[in-house]
Design an enzyme around this catalytic site. Structure first.
Site, short mmCIF file in Angstrom:
data_model
loop_
_atom_site.label_atom_id
_atom_site.label_comp_id
_atom_site.label_asym_id
_atom_site.label_seq_id
_atom_site.Cartn_x
_atom_site.Cartn_y
_atom_site.Cartn_z
N ASN A 21 -11.20 30.15 33.46
CA ASN A 21 -10.84 30.59 32.11
C ASN A 21 -10.94 32.11 32.05
OD1 ASN A 21 -10.59 31.05 29.38
ND2 ASN A 21 -12.61 30.23 28.84
N TRP A 22 -9.78 32.75 31.96
CA TRP A 22 -9.76 34.22 31.97
C TRP A 22 -10.08 34.84 30.62
CZ3 TRP A 22 -4.57 35.44 34.98
CH2 TRP A 22 -4.71 35.02 36.31
N LYS A 23 -10.09 34.03 29.58
CA LYS A 23 -10.33 34.55 28.22
C LYS A 23 -9.33 35.68 27.92
CE LYS A 23 -15.07 33.16 28.84
NZ LYS A 23 -16.43 33.23 28.37
N HIS A 111 -13.15 25.50 22.96
CA HIS A 111 -14.09 26.41 23.62
C HIS A 111 -15.05 26.97 22.58
CE1 HIS A 111 -15.78 29.79 25.80
NE2 HIS A 111 -15.41 29.17 26.90
N GLU A 113 -16.21 29.79 22.08
CA GLU A 113 -15.83 31.08 21.48
C GLU A 113 -14.82 30.87 20.35
OE1 GLU A 113 -14.86 33.01 25.15
OE2 GLU A 113 -16.98 33.10 25.67
N GLU A 183 -20.55 22.79 28.37
CA GLU A 183 -20.79 24.22 28.43
C GLU A 183 -21.91 24.59 27.45
OE1 GLU A 183 -17.44 26.57 30.31
OE2 GLU A 183 -17.16 26.66 28.16
N GLY A 189 -21.76 33.24 30.18
CA GLY A 189 -21.79 34.69 30.33
C GLY A 189 -23.19 35.28 30.39
N SER A 231 -21.94 30.41 33.66
CA SER A 231 -22.53 31.22 34.74
C SER A 231 -22.42 30.55 36.11
CB SER A 231 -23.98 31.56 34.41
OG SER A 231 -24.04 32.33 33.23
N GLY A 252 -15.83 31.19 33.95
CA GLY A 252 -15.32 32.32 33.17
C GLY A 252 -15.29 33.58 34.01
N GLY A 253 -16.32 34.40 33.90
CA GLY A 253 -16.36 35.72 34.54
C GLY A 253 -15.98 35.71 36.02
#
Ligand code: PEP
Length: 273
Positions: A21-23, A111, A113, A183, A189, A231, A252-253
């Site tokens: 997931n690149w956001k 998600h 966010e 999640e 993150g 993470s 993610g990251g």
């Protein structure tokens, strides 16, 4: 509703999935560079049964689609969200059929966010999930508790309620086409992932709850894929995927860097074959 993913359901096979997931990161030029480099790093490597997907911002999807196809990169195309309606006066929105036309296979819904910053409710998440299924794609439904809910011992209750409202009324066959990502919000993150045994316990709970209402519950539970997200790195993917109810990871990251994303995919394939 559509039929993508039917083969996994029929065979009761849970193909492990590593989803990136690149956001709101990487413009379309950066996106092409990242997927091309992931492709180079996977070239000639044995991914085993592992499937990978990338979920770029909407503006990148067409460029990523053509890059994946032209270079035959073994990564599926994903999206991060969609609108619940197929068309209409919804300025700024993107619909599920538009994504399906681009060859999108997986769409993330709910998600944390989006729940937090866009105020998405369980009810809205359920409508988006149905739009994705209706157009033959597979939703990745995100669920998870906050740190305060975890500390209050409410994890199971929070997750059960998120699942029930999103999946209510769907047949077992449709539920089995949903990928569910556990999640925990405190792990996203933060650099502090859930322990693999905790992830396993919640993944098992998710499998039971998600399929509990289905008449064909056992078949559904055998086919449903449950991911862990929060993470994830190349260093912890092995432990997580060694757990019997963890069928993949949402990253993610670490999915923004081609080297780390490719290493996570290959690390997953070493564990699950
Ligand atoms: C996410 O936001 O879905 C996620 C898993 O992020 P990260 O891997 O950066 O914790």
């Amino acid at each position: 509703m559509g039929t993508a993913g039917h083969e996994e359901v029929l065979q009761g096979v849970r193909r492990p999935l590593v989803a990136g997931n690149w956001k709101m990161n990487l413009d379309h030029l950066e996106a092409v560079r990242v997927v091309s480099e992931v492709g180079l790093r996977l070239h000639g490597e044995d991914m085993g049964s592992v499937e990978a997907s990338v979920h770029p911002p909407f503006t990148d999807i067409r460029s990523v689609q053509t890059t994946l196809e032209d270079r035959t990169i073994p990564v599926a195309l994903g999206a991060q969200d969609c609108h619940q309606e197929d068309r209409g006066a919804f300025t700024g929105e993107v619909s599920a059929p538009m994504l399906a036309r681009l060859g999108v296979r997986y769409v993330i819904v709910g998600h944390s966010e989006r729940r937090r910053y866009q105020g998405e409710t369980d009810e809205l998440v359920g409508l988006k999930l149905r739009a994705v299924l209706r157009h033959g794609m597979m939703p990745i439904l995100c669920v998870g508790e906050t740190a305060a809910q975890r500390d209050a011992g409410a994890t199971s209750e929070v997750i059960s309620s998120q699942l029930k409202s999103a999946l209510d009324g769907l047949s077992g066959q449709h539920v089995a086409r949903v990928v569910i990502a556990y999640e925990p919000l405190w792990a996203i993150g933060s650099g502090t992932p859930a322990g693999s045994e905790d992830a396993q316990a919640v993944a098992r709970h998710i499998r039971q709850i998600a399929c509990a209402q289905a008449p064909d519950g056992t078949e559904c539970a055998g086919a449903l894929r449950v991911l862990y997200g929060g993470s994830v790195t190349a260093g912890n993917v092995g432990d997580l995927l060694s757990q019997p109810d963890v069928d993949g990871v949402l990253v993610g990251g670490a999915s923004l860097e081609p080297a780390s994303f490719a290493e996570i995919i290959l690390g997953a394939s070493r564990v699950v074959g």
